[in-house]
Design a protein around this motif. Structure first.
Motif, mmCIF file in Angstrom:
data_model
loop_
_atom_site.group_PDB
_atom_site.id
_atom_site.type_symbol
_atom_site.label_atom_id
_atom_site.label_comp_id
_atom_site.label_asym_id
_atom_site.label_seq_id
_atom_site.Cartn_x
_atom_site.Cartn_y
_atom_site.Cartn_z
ATOM 1 N N VAL A 150 0.881 -1.166 0.000
ATOM 2 C CA VAL A 150 0.000 0.000 0.000
ATOM 3 C C VAL A 150 0.918 1.215 0.000
ATOM 4 O O VAL A 150 1.648 1.448 0.963
ATOM 5 N N ASN A 171 1.800 5.348 -0.469
ATOM 6 C CA ASN A 171 1.307 6.718 -0.367
ATOM 7 C C ASN A 171 1.771 7.495 -1.593
ATOM 8 O O ASN A 171 2.962 7.734 -1.780
ATOM 9 N N SER A 197 0.380 10.570 -2.382
ATOM 10 C CA SER A 197 -0.279 11.855 -2.164
ATOM 11 C C SER A 197 0.549 13.010 -2.708
ATOM 12 O O SER A 197 1.770 12.896 -2.903
ATOM 13 N N LYS A 206 -3.806 10.475 -1.342
ATOM 14 C CA LYS A 206 -4.062 9.382 -2.281
ATOM 15 C C LYS A 206 -3.172 8.193 -1.965
ATOM 16 O O LYS A 206 -1.983 8.347 -1.677
ATOM 17 N N TYR A 207 -3.761 6.986 -2.018
ATOM 18 C CA TYR A 207 -3.022 5.747 -1.776
ATOM 19 C C TYR A 207 -3.278 4.761 -2.910
ATOM 20 O O TYR A 207 -4.380 4.717 -3.475
ATOM 21 N N GLN A 208 -2.245 3.972 -3.216
ATOM 22 C CA GLN A 208 -2.347 2.906 -4.212
ATOM 23 C C GLN A 208 -2.035 1.575 -3.541
ATOM 24 O O GLN A 208 -1.114 1.486 -2.730
ATOM 25 N N SER A 246 -8.672 8.261 -3.234
ATOM 26 C CA SER A 246 -8.262 9.650 -3.066
ATOM 27 C C SER A 246 -9.348 10.435 -2.354
ATOM 28 O O SER A 246 -10.541 10.138 -2.492
ATOM 29 N N GLU A 269 -6.635 9.886 6.789
ATOM 30 C CA GLU A 269 -5.646 9.188 5.965
ATOM 31 C C GLU A 269 -5.787 7.669 6.061
ATOM 32 O O GLU A 269 -5.699 6.966 5.055
ATOM 33 N N MET A 280 -6.319 4.945 2.949
ATOM 34 C CA MET A 280 -5.409 3.815 2.765
ATOM 35 C C MET A 280 -6.169 2.487 2.824
ATOM 36 O O MET A 280 -5.940 1.583 2.014
#
Length: 268
Positions: free
Chosen positions: A78, A80, A82, A88-90, A112, A123, A127
């Motif tokens: 995971v 960050n 941003s 924003k997290y992927q 996001s 946050e 996530m």
């Protein structure tokens, strides 16, 4: 020698059909039975969401379908991603087949605070949603047709945009003074107060277990001396392990396997 079937009045009783504990994704007849089972499970546990008149299955429903096939999700990372103006997290999730011991699918997803309804998300929630979406996406890539066969839309509910379903919030109506009403007195302006943001404690960074560590744990859990209860408990918590705890779990599993194998050899 005991008889396999009971006899009553010289008539054999038909054997009861064993309940299916798991299905094989390679067998179409079994997966169609899974679709029927899945439809009932989703309805009974209210695991779907209605969006614009269509039913979308929540990620828990996708996980149930995967678990019946022996396919579990592993969170690879995971990240960050941003910027100064966007949180924003992927996330990336791979699917591991407990029977074959191989990876059978993967999914990427992002979340996001620029999305509809997520402006004030904290946050950790952004996530977590990225991770949840990645799990649903990974399962969708291989199980979408089973969800469709169960009577639902082949897209996880967490991917849908709920903005169009949010009721419009109208601005409050402010009463206007009458035309002949005296003008209100103007109060003296108070000096502007500058807000000072409170200091937030910085949480220590957590390095979660790597994909290699998780695969090693799953490989050890498949050993015959490990009980089903032990396997289930570990799999439910595998995505919460950090690197240190994953290392400890691997060491404990190896020791348990060694002790039990040596104990069986000694008993023999």
């Amino acid at each position: 020698m005991s008889e396999v079937t009971k006899t009553t009045n010289n008539t054999k009783e038909p054997a009861r059909k064993a309940k299916v504990e798991s299905y094989d994704i390679a067998r179409s007849d079994e997966t169609l039975h899974l679709a029927t089972d899945l439809a009932k499970f989703i309805k009974d546990n209210k695991l779907s969401t209605t969006v614009q008149g269509k039913e979308f299955v929540n990620v828990e429903g996708w996980q149930y379908a995967g678990s019946r096939l022996g396919i579990v999700p592993i969170v690879d990372h995971v990240i960050n991603v941003s910027t100064e103006t966007e949180l924003k997290y992927q996330a990336k999730v791979t699917l591991f087949d407990l029977r074959s011991g191989h990876t059978v699918g993967a999914g990427f997803a992002v979340c996001s605070n620029k999305e509809n309804g997520k402006k004030f998300y904290q946050e950790f929630a952004i996530m977590s949603m990225a991770q949840t979406r990645a799990i649903g996406k990974a399962y969708r890539n291989i199980l979408a047709w089973i969800i469709r066969a169960a009577g639902y839309e082949p897209t996880p509910a967490e991917e849908m945009d709920y903005g169009n379903n949010t009721p419009e919030v109208k601005a409050p109506v402010v009463a206007q003074p009458a035309a002949d009403a005296p003008a209100p007195a103007v109060a003296a302006e108070a000096p502007a107060m500058k807000a000072v943001p409170a200091e937030q404690p910085t949480a220590p960074a957590v390095t979660y277990a790597s994909a290699a560590q998780k695969e090693e744990i799953i490989r050890l859990l498949n050993h015959p001396v490990i009980t089903r209860q032990e396997k289930t408990k570990m799999l439910l918590n595998i995505n919460r392990l950090d690197e240190e705890r994953a290392t400890q779990a691997i060491a404990k599993l190896k020791k348990a396997i060694d002790d039990r194998e040596n104990g069986e050899s000694a008993a023999a």
